[in-house]
Structures are given as structure tokens and as C-alpha cells.
Design a protein around this motif. Structure first.
Motif, mmCIF file in Angstrom:
data_model
loop_
_atom_site.group_PDB
_atom_site.id
_atom_site.type_symbol
_atom_site.label_atom_id
_atom_site.label_comp_id
_atom_site.label_asym_id
_atom_site.label_seq_id
_atom_site.Cartn_x
_atom_site.Cartn_y
_atom_site.Cartn_z
ATOM 1 N N GLU A 311 -22.362 63.831 -37.270
ATOM 2 C CA GLU A 311 -22.544 64.827 -38.762
ATOM 3 C C GLU A 311 -22.341 66.259 -38.064
ATOM 4 O O GLU A 311 -23.733 67.082 -38.644
ATOM 5 C CB GLU A 311 -23.025 64.259 -40.291
ATOM 6 N N GLU A 338 -30.535 55.541 -37.237
ATOM 7 C CA GLU A 338 -30.829 56.559 -38.574
ATOM 8 C C GLU A 338 -31.202 55.050 -39.815
ATOM 9 O O GLU A 338 -30.774 54.068 -39.615
ATOM 10 C CB GLU A 338 -29.350 56.577 -39.428
ATOM 11 N N HIS A 355 -26.327 52.785 -38.353
ATOM 12 C CA HIS A 355 -25.237 54.058 -38.931
ATOM 13 C C HIS A 355 -23.974 53.132 -39.181
ATOM 14 O O HIS A 355 -24.055 51.817 -39.616
ATOM 15 C CB HIS A 355 -25.131 54.694 -37.868
ATOM 16 N N HIS A 453 -33.830 62.360 -41.493
ATOM 17 C CA HIS A 453 -32.530 60.290 -41.142
ATOM 18 C C HIS A 453 -32.446 60.421 -40.272
ATOM 19 O O HIS A 453 -32.354 59.135 -39.864
ATOM 20 C CB HIS A 453 -31.860 60.147 -42.552
ATOM 21 N N HIS A 454 -32.037 60.851 -39.299
ATOM 22 C CA HIS A 454 -31.267 60.546 -37.860
ATOM 23 C C HIS A 454 -33.116 60.807 -36.773
ATOM 24 O O HIS A 454 -33.622 61.275 -36.978
ATOM 25 C CB HIS A 454 -30.340 61.495 -37.628
#
Ligand code: MN
Length: 509
Positions: A311, A338, A355, A453-454
């Protein structure tokens, strides 16, 4: 458990210098030199150092010190400098050299002899072995100049000292790799997402790597130029390495999806190799001209040492690359991760990390299964991916966020556990872990710190490595471990905010 072994992190070395002065005369200085050679040889022989430590001499004058520090910065192979004062070495001599030093340095507070020869000790011995006070003079000038450095204390034969030195060298190598390192972004950020954004100019100034965007069409050109015979070879490798259903193997009904994934891997790899990149990002919102979201391609490129962020997350791509370099050849893998969903059983809260597709196979607990399933978002063909469970063990989750006036690293130490039961319908690789000190404290601390979150997730990279990386970057690090108490952690965040206020953005510039 497997490990990551990368192709391109070798070739870097570290320099070692010993501080002294002319006051003691040539005989003492010759002894200092011989002892230094023996000490450096002994450290190299431990097998614990990730690269060679080269003795560069006994430095006795301001001119020698300046010349050596400047050479270290100008030698493209030199990733760090280790200093040790065998005798007293007046530190005003060190100001000019240290001010010009461009590589990280470690101050090794050791002593040539381990025990004192109590029955024989005389003033000659006292003159020769002065680290106890010579290194204090050095420490003062390092602090007075506000220099970021690592201090390691203990006899050089002490395994803990060797481990700390080796660990710091690993991080120095990652820092060196960041300097001038290139991250490619295919497409921009996932629309409207905040935490994956950040100041790329500040990153290049303060962290050394550059982040630049490329049209996904640039990759498509590479993907389309791949030869069928190369795809055949890679599909054969897939069949050798992974568990695959008959329908996905050569001759199977759905083999075409695997071929397309192989073409994508070869095209991406070719683009990254041609551009000399160390990491990349993609986004499922921008895949024009690609038939699948890259799944197995990203998983295997990560296993070869490329940093990756989904992303558009370039900060995590860079962080993951650094963690890959730090952990190179160590037992235990490192992956993009994640925090995906929770198991909030009162008997024990767990995190399921995963993920959409992109978890590195270096953290696979067993033989991965190559599968093709629909993705649900993105509107592309069903992508191929490797599915596996991560093994039990200690690990860390690390996040790099942009606080607007500096970068902050956040570490959480976790314990990966076996999933409480099989997950037959989950078509992605995953890890299940318990947070330290406990779920509620860890998650609250992570949220208060603004952790993403990553993350970069690793079994081989340890908290101390990330602390060393933060020191080299001159940036903030906060740790959530077995000792963390939320009240103190929140106070630390407040104090840190205060420390960085009023400074130039991002600390150094
Ligand atoms: Mn994501």
C-alpha cells in the motif's frame, strides 16, 4: 526455522583504531600496537563478527586521528569504526577527527589483560594499561560533542562483548546499506491512509535512502519481456520447493495462474536488479497492466533480501530492508507483517498477523504451500501465494513512523505460538503471537506511541539491534517488552515529545 541469506551484503568491513600519545615512548607504543593486533585478531577469530575488523593503527596525534577518520568516511567499504584507548589519549586531539567522521562508531571499553598481575604489578604496567581512565577521557569528548555512539564494556574475550560488537557491526552494515540505497514505489500511497505517508526528503537527509515513484507500466514492460523458457524454469523451481496441487502444476487446469505469477516475479526482479534497488512498494489500487497483485513474487523477493511495504508503505520497506541486512545469515527469518485480527479469549489474548499475500517465506515453519485463490479486493485475477504458519519462538515487531518533526521507531517483543487450532480456510501465510508484557499493555502502548499496522517482523533481529539503528539515525526509539508499564511508557512519550520540540524538524536538519 529457516534463515535469510542475501546476495549483496558482503564486501563491507570495519576499522579498529587504538588511541594513545607520544608521551610514553616508542617501546610502549610498540607494545600497544602488538596488543592491538592480537586483540583484533582474537575478535576476528571468534566467528561472531559479520565482516572483517581491520586494525588501522595506533593513533597518537590530532593529524593521524583526523586523517584516519576522514579515510574511514571516504572508503566505500568501511561501514564503521571501533575505538579503544589502550593508554591515555588526550581527547582534544580527537575533536577534529571525530567532527569529520561520517561512519558510525563504537567505543570499546576493554583492556588488553583480563586479570591484574597482583604480585608483579609495577608502574610500567600501570603506564601501559590505562583504558580505565583513558576511555573516560574519550567518553567525555564524545558526550561533550553530543556524538551518537555505542559503548560496549568488558574484556574482549567476554562472549557478551563479542556479541554486542558483532550485533552493532550488523546494524552498521544496514546503516551503510541505507546510505544511497534506493527504494522504488510502484504507484503511490493507498488512498487516504495516513501512517504510510511521511516526509521522503527528511528520510533521505536523516536516514540516507531515497524513495522515488515509478509508473506501474515500467514494471509491465519488464514483465512482458520475460522469456517463456525462464518462466518454465521458475515454475519447475516452484514445484521443487513448494507443495502444490495437481491443478497448479505443469499440465494442470490452473497452471496458467502460476505461470503468470512466475512472469510477474521475473519481471519485478528484473526491474529491481536493473535499477539497483534495495526495496519496493506496491499498492493494489494501482496495478494497471498487471494481471495479478504480486503475491509469491513479493514473498520470494523478500526472502532474497528486498525490503517491501504494501500500500505504498516506503518506511516499512526501508525498515524491512535494514532488518534483512541486520539478520542476514542468522537463524530465524524476517518478514513484512501486519497486525490483522485478534483472538480475545479471556484465557489468553492473541494476535493473528498476516497480510493480503505478502509474508516472507523466510519465516515459514515448514514447507510452504503454493496456492491460488481469489483476493476479494482489487478486481484482478486470482493471485498465487505461499501459505504457511510461522514457527513458535521469540520475535519482535518493529514500526517506523513519521511524527512530523522526527522519525520514531517502536519495538514490541512478542512470543510466537502455534495457532490454537488449524486454519484450513485461511489462504494466506500467518503468524500467531502473544505480546509482551501482555496484550492490553502492549496494544495500548503501541497505540499511544502511534505505531503502524505494518511492521518489520523478525526472529533474528533483536531489540538491541533496533536501538543501535536508532542511535545511528539519531532518532527516537521506544520499546514495549516484558518490563513495560503503561504509566511510565506514557511519561516517556511525553518526555520525548518535549525533547524534540524546538529542534529543527527531524533532528539533524
Ligand atoms: Mn496492509
Amino acid at each position: 526455522m529457516s534463515r535469510c541469506t542475501m546476495k549483496k551484503v558482503d564486501g563491507r568491513e570495519f576499522w579498529f583504531v587504538t588511541g594513545s600519545q607520544h608521551l610514553y615512548g616508542p617501546e610502549v607504543l610498540e607494545q600497544v600496537r602488538r596488543n592491538s593486533v592480537e586483540l583484533v585478531g582474537g575478535l576476528n577469530d571468534t566467528g561472531k563478527l559479520p565482516g572483517p575488523l581491520r586494525f588501522k593503527g595506533v593513533l597518537k596525534t590530532a593529524e593521524e586521528i583526523r586523517a584516519t577518520c576522514e579515510s574511514a568516511g571516504n572508503d566505500p567499504k568501511c561501514a564503521g569504526l571501533v575505538l579503544w584507548m589502550h593508554t591515555f589519549s588526550p581527547s582534544k586531539m580527537w575533536i577534529g577527527g571525530l567532527a569529520s567522521l561520517k561512519v558510525p562508531f563504537l567505543h570499546l571499553h576493554t583492556q588488553f589483560n583480563r586479570e591484574l598481575p597482583w604480585a608483579h604489578i609495577d608502574m610500567d604496567f600501570m603506564n601501559l594499561n590505562q583504558s580505565a581512565h583513558g576511555d573516560r577521557e574519550a567518553g567525555f569528548i564524545h558526550s561533550r560533542m553530543r556524538l551518537n555512539r555505542k559503548v560496549v564494556v568488558g574484556h574482549w574475550s567476554d562472549p557478551e562483548v563479542q556479541d554486542q560488537l558483532g550485533g552493532w557491526m550488523r546494524v552498521s552494515r544496514a546503516w551503510h546499506d541505507w546510505q544511497g540505497g534506493r527504494i522504488a514505489r510502484f504507484g503511490d500511497n493507498m488512498r487516504q491512509v495516513a501512517v504510510t505517508e511521511g516526509d521522503k526528503v527528511a528520510a533521505e537527509i536523516n536516514l540516507g535512502f531515497s524513495v522515488n515513484g515509478y509508473g506501474v507500466g515500467d514494471v509491465v514492460a519488464h514483465v512482458q519481456s520475460i522469456q517463456d523458457s525462464d518462466i518454465d524454469d521458475l515454475c519447475r523451481e516452484y514445484e521443487d520447493r513448494y507443495t502444490m496441487g495437481e491443478d497448479l502444476r505443469r499440465g494442470g487446469m490452473r497452471h496458467g495462474s502460476v505461470r503468470e505469477a512466475a512472469r510477474l516475479e521475473l519481471g519485478l526482479r528484473s526491474f529491481l536488479e536493473d535499477g539497483g534497488f534495495i526495496g519496493f512498494t506496491d499498492t493494489f489500487e494501482d496495478l494497471h497492466g498487471l494481471r495479478q497483485l504480486p503475491g509469491i513474487a513479493v514473498q520470494r523477493l523478500m526472502a532474497d533480501g528486498y525490503g517491501f511495504g504494501a500500500e505504498g508503505d516506503w518506511k516499512t520497506a526501508a525498515l524491512l530492508r535494514a532488518m534483512k541486512v541486520i539478520g542476514n545469515d542468522l537463524q530465524g527469518g524476517t518478514s513484512f507483517m501486519e497486525d490483522y485480527t485478534y483472538h480475545l479469549d479471556p484465557a489468553g489474548h492473541l494476535v493473528l498477523g498476516s497480510h493480503m499475500l505478502e509474508i516472507c517465506e523466510s519465516i515459514a515453519g515448514g514447507k510452504p504451500s503454493l496456492e491460488v485463490h481469489p483476493l476479494g479486493i482489487g478486481g484482478k485475477d486470482d493471485p498465487a501465494r505461499l501459505v504457511f504458519d510461522a514457527p513458535e519462538g521469540e520475535a519482535i515487531n518493529v514500526s517506523l513512523v513519521d511524527m512530523g518533526n522526527r522519525f520514531r521507531l517502536i519495538v514490541n517483543e512478542v512470543d510466537v505460538v502455534a495457532p490454537p487450532s488449524p486454519l484450513p480456510n485461511l489462504p494466506v501465510a500467518r503468524a500467531v503471537w502473544k505480546c509482551r508484557p501482555n496484550f492490553k499493555t502492549a496494544c495500548a502502548a503501541w497505540l499511544y506511541a502511534g505505531g503502524a499496522h505494518h511492521t518489520g517482523f523478525s526472529y533474528s533481529v533483536k531489540t538491541g539491534h533496533i536501538e543501535d539503528l536508532a542511535t545511528m539515525a539519531g532518532t527516537e526509539v521506544v520499546v514495549i517488552d516484558g518490563e513495560t508499564r503503561l504509566r511510565e511508557f506514557r511519561q516517556l512519550l511525553q518526555v520525548n515529545d518535549h525533547c524534540y520540540q524546538g529542534q529543527s524538524p527531524y533532528g539533524r536538519v
